[in-house]
Design a protein around this motif. Structure first.
Motif, PDB file in Angstrom:
ATOM      1  N   ASN A 327     -37.231  13.745   4.722  1.00 38.32           N
ATOM      2  CA  ASN A 327     -35.995  13.746   3.939  1.00 38.32           C
ATOM      3  C   ASN A 327     -35.899  12.557   2.991  1.00 38.32           C
ATOM      4  OD1 ASN A 327     -34.993  15.067   6.819  1.00 38.32           O
ATOM      5  ND2 ASN A 327     -34.099  16.056   5.027  1.00 38.32           N
ATOM      6  N   TYR A 328     -36.962  11.739   2.916  1.00 40.05           N
ATOM      7  CA  TYR A 328     -36.953  10.561   2.052  1.00 40.05           C
ATOM      8  C   TYR A 328     -38.120  10.614   1.071  1.00 40.05           C
ATOM      9  CZ  TYR A 328     -33.672   8.662   5.481  1.00 40.05           C
ATOM     10  OH  TYR A 328     -32.591   8.469   6.298  1.00 40.05           O
ATOM     11  N   PHE A 329     -37.942   9.933  -0.065  1.00 37.77           N
ATOM     12  CA  PHE A 329     -39.025   9.746  -1.032  1.00 37.77           C
ATOM     13  C   PHE A 329     -38.963   8.306  -1.530  1.00 37.77           C
ATOM     14  CE2 PHE A 329     -35.393  10.575  -3.693  1.00 37.77           C
ATOM     15  CZ  PHE A 329     -35.613   9.806  -4.836  1.00 37.77           C
ATOM     16  N   PRO A 330     -40.065   7.756  -2.056  1.00 36.86           N
ATOM     17  CA  PRO A 330     -40.067   6.354  -2.506  1.00 36.86           C
ATOM     18  C   PRO A 330     -39.108   6.155  -3.677  1.00 36.86           C
ATOM     19  CG  PRO A 330     -42.310   7.167  -2.226  1.00 36.86           C
ATOM     20  CD  PRO A 330     -41.409   8.360  -2.141  1.00 36.86           C
ATOM     21  N   VAL A 331     -38.192   5.207  -3.528  1.00 34.20           N
ATOM     22  CA  VAL A 331     -37.170   4.994  -4.549  1.00 34.20           C
ATOM     23  C   VAL A 331     -37.814   4.690  -5.900  1.00 34.20           C
ATOM     24  CG1 VAL A 331     -36.936   2.518  -3.994  1.00 34.20           C
ATOM     25  CG2 VAL A 331     -35.057   3.734  -5.117  1.00 34.20           C
ATOM     26  N   GLY A 332     -37.307   5.340  -6.930  1.00 32.85           N
ATOM     27  CA  GLY A 332     -37.778   5.118  -8.285  1.00 32.85           C
ATOM     28  C   GLY A 332     -39.061   5.832  -8.634  1.00 32.85           C
ATOM     29  N   ASP A 333     -39.683   6.503  -7.679  1.00 33.26           N
ATOM     30  CA  ASP A 333     -40.961   7.189  -7.919  1.00 33.26           C
ATOM     31  C   ASP A 333     -40.676   8.582  -8.467  1.00 33.26           C
ATOM     32  OD1 ASP A 333     -43.431   8.514  -7.793  1.00 33.26           O
ATOM     33  OD2 ASP A 333     -44.070   7.346  -6.047  1.00 33.26           O
ATOM     34  N   GLU A 334     -40.704   8.685  -9.781  1.00 31.28           N
ATOM     35  CA  GLU A 334     -40.338   9.943 -10.440  1.00 31.28           C
ATOM     36  C   GLU A 334     -41.280  11.075 -10.060  1.00 31.28           C
ATOM     37  OE1 GLU A 334     -39.840  11.171 -15.079  1.00 31.28           O
ATOM     38  OE2 GLU A 334     -39.094   9.192 -14.483  1.00 31.28           O
ATOM     39  N   ALA A 335     -42.575  10.790  -9.970  1.00 30.97           N
ATOM     40  CA  ALA A 335     -43.553  11.822  -9.625  1.00 30.97           C
ATOM     41  C   ALA A 335     -43.338  12.324  -8.197  1.00 30.97           C
ATOM     42  CB  ALA A 335     -44.967  11.273  -9.795  1.00 30.97           C
TER      43      ALA A 335
END
Length: 376
Positions: A327-335
């Protein structure tokens, strides 16, 4: 302790609350926090008197009471660099003049006035809602003042509330002399008021097609990350639409540029009442919060209380909610965000009831009332 508690139960307490724009229905996380919390505290202890001192530009005409909470509006400039400090200064003087024994200051900018509150004889509680100096909108001078406000608030308050466990631990590390007065008391997951309209009627009134949508909610400010959310969404290949509910307190170049990205697939809905947000959360194919900075995000707790599938940036405050890694993704990582938006809805399912039980506003109210007792 038994004697002290009994004395407390017989004793009328007078609490003045400041640091926020006002309530009810004023946009902002601190405002939502107080709208949920203060009436619950009054219900627990009816002898308690609470007066909220807000800012005249944000309060509806004639507001004087909200579910037992007195609401007083005092003049303040509607300017983001001045309004919090001016209104809190006036609130401290107001509390002293009218005999309010304890002042509860929300946020670290207003925390600059904690030394003044102590100087005029008030007891002080500070709620630290997040490190506002990390917000992109502030210039170096404003960030320095916010850091000073954090120090002044923690140093001079009798009790300090941090809304997330990671924030509470960081403050204890940063201010070891204040460890004993810092407590973790979270935001809650509210049960939002329902709308008499169904989702199709809500979407039709908002001019939105009845097809699957990704939902984001929040103010149109840089730290919310809505600009890169729009870009990631458009690059993701999903055939859903993106709905963003929220507005800017003050029009800026950022908000103007963001609104200019609106089109057939990206819709800005403006600020919506919580009953409408409930329908939008319940109907969302996915709720996304791409923030660079949060305290403990009430919008995410609202979405969770409505059972919305969720995708959050991996900042500490979002991780404090305790969702699964997927449920999380690296902050600021648009790709990474774009790739996540292409994944199917079931991968983002959450356990809404478990989150509601962990972040219960009734428990928050009891713990806050206990902190009032300790500080009074």
């Amino acid at each position: 302790m038994v004697y002290q508690r009994r004395r407390f139960e017989r004793r009328e307490m007078r609490i003045c609350v400041t640091g926020l724009r006002g309530l009810p229905g004023v946009m902002g996380g601190v405002e939502s926090h107080c709208e949920e919390l203060l009436p619950r505290i009054l219900a627990l202890y009816p002898k308690l008197a609470i007066r909220l001192v807000g800012r005249k530009p944000y309060l509806p005409e004639g507001v004087a009471e909200f579910k037992g909470v007195e609401v007083v509006s005092l003049p303040s400039p509607r300017q983001q660099s001045l309004e919090a400090i001016v209104s809190t200064f006036l609130a401290v003087l107001h509390a002293r003049r009218y005999g309010w024994r304890l002042i509860h200051i929300h946020a670290i900018g207003p925390g600059l006035l904690a030394p003044l509150a102590r100087m005029v004889g008030l007891r002080v509680v500070l709620t630290h809602h997040g490190r506002d100096y990390d917000r992109a909108k502030w210039n170096p001078f404003a960030r320095a003042m916010l850091r000073l406000g954090e120090w002044a608030g923690v140093a001079f308050a009798h009790r300090v509330i941090a809304v997330s466990p990671s924030l509470a631990e960081a403050l204890k590390q940063q201010f070891p002399a204040a460890r004993g007065k810092i407590s973790y008391v979270p935001n809650g997951a509210p049960a939002l008021a329902d709308s008499q309209e169904g989702l199709p009627e809500v979407l039709s009134r908002l001019g939105v097609d009845e097809r699957p949508y990704v939902l984001a909610v929040g103010r149109l400010v840089p730290e919310k990350g809505f600009d890169y959310l729009v870009r990631a969404f458009l690059d993701s290949g999903t055939d859903r639409q993106l709905l963003i509910a929220g507005a800017a307190d003050h029009e800026t170049d950022y908000s103007r540029k963001l609104l200019a990205t609106a089109g057939e697939r990206v819709r800005f809905l403006g600020r919506q009442p919580r009953s409408v947000l409930r329908k939008l959360y319940e109907g969302a194919d996915l709720f996304v919060l791409p923030s660079f900075h949060e305290g403990l995000p009430i919008v995410a707790l609202e979405a969770a209380s409505c059972g919305a599938p969720m995708l959050l940036s991996d900042i500490g405050a979002n991780r404090d909610i305790g969702l699964a890694e997927g449920n999380y993704f690296p902050v600021g990582d648009e790709a990474a965000l774009s790739a996540a938006l292409a994944r199917p809805r079931p991968e983002f399912a959450i356990d809404g009831p478990a989150i509601r039980s962990r972040f219960d506003w009734d428990v928050v109210a009891r713990e806050t009332l206990e902190i009032y007792r300790l500080a009074y």
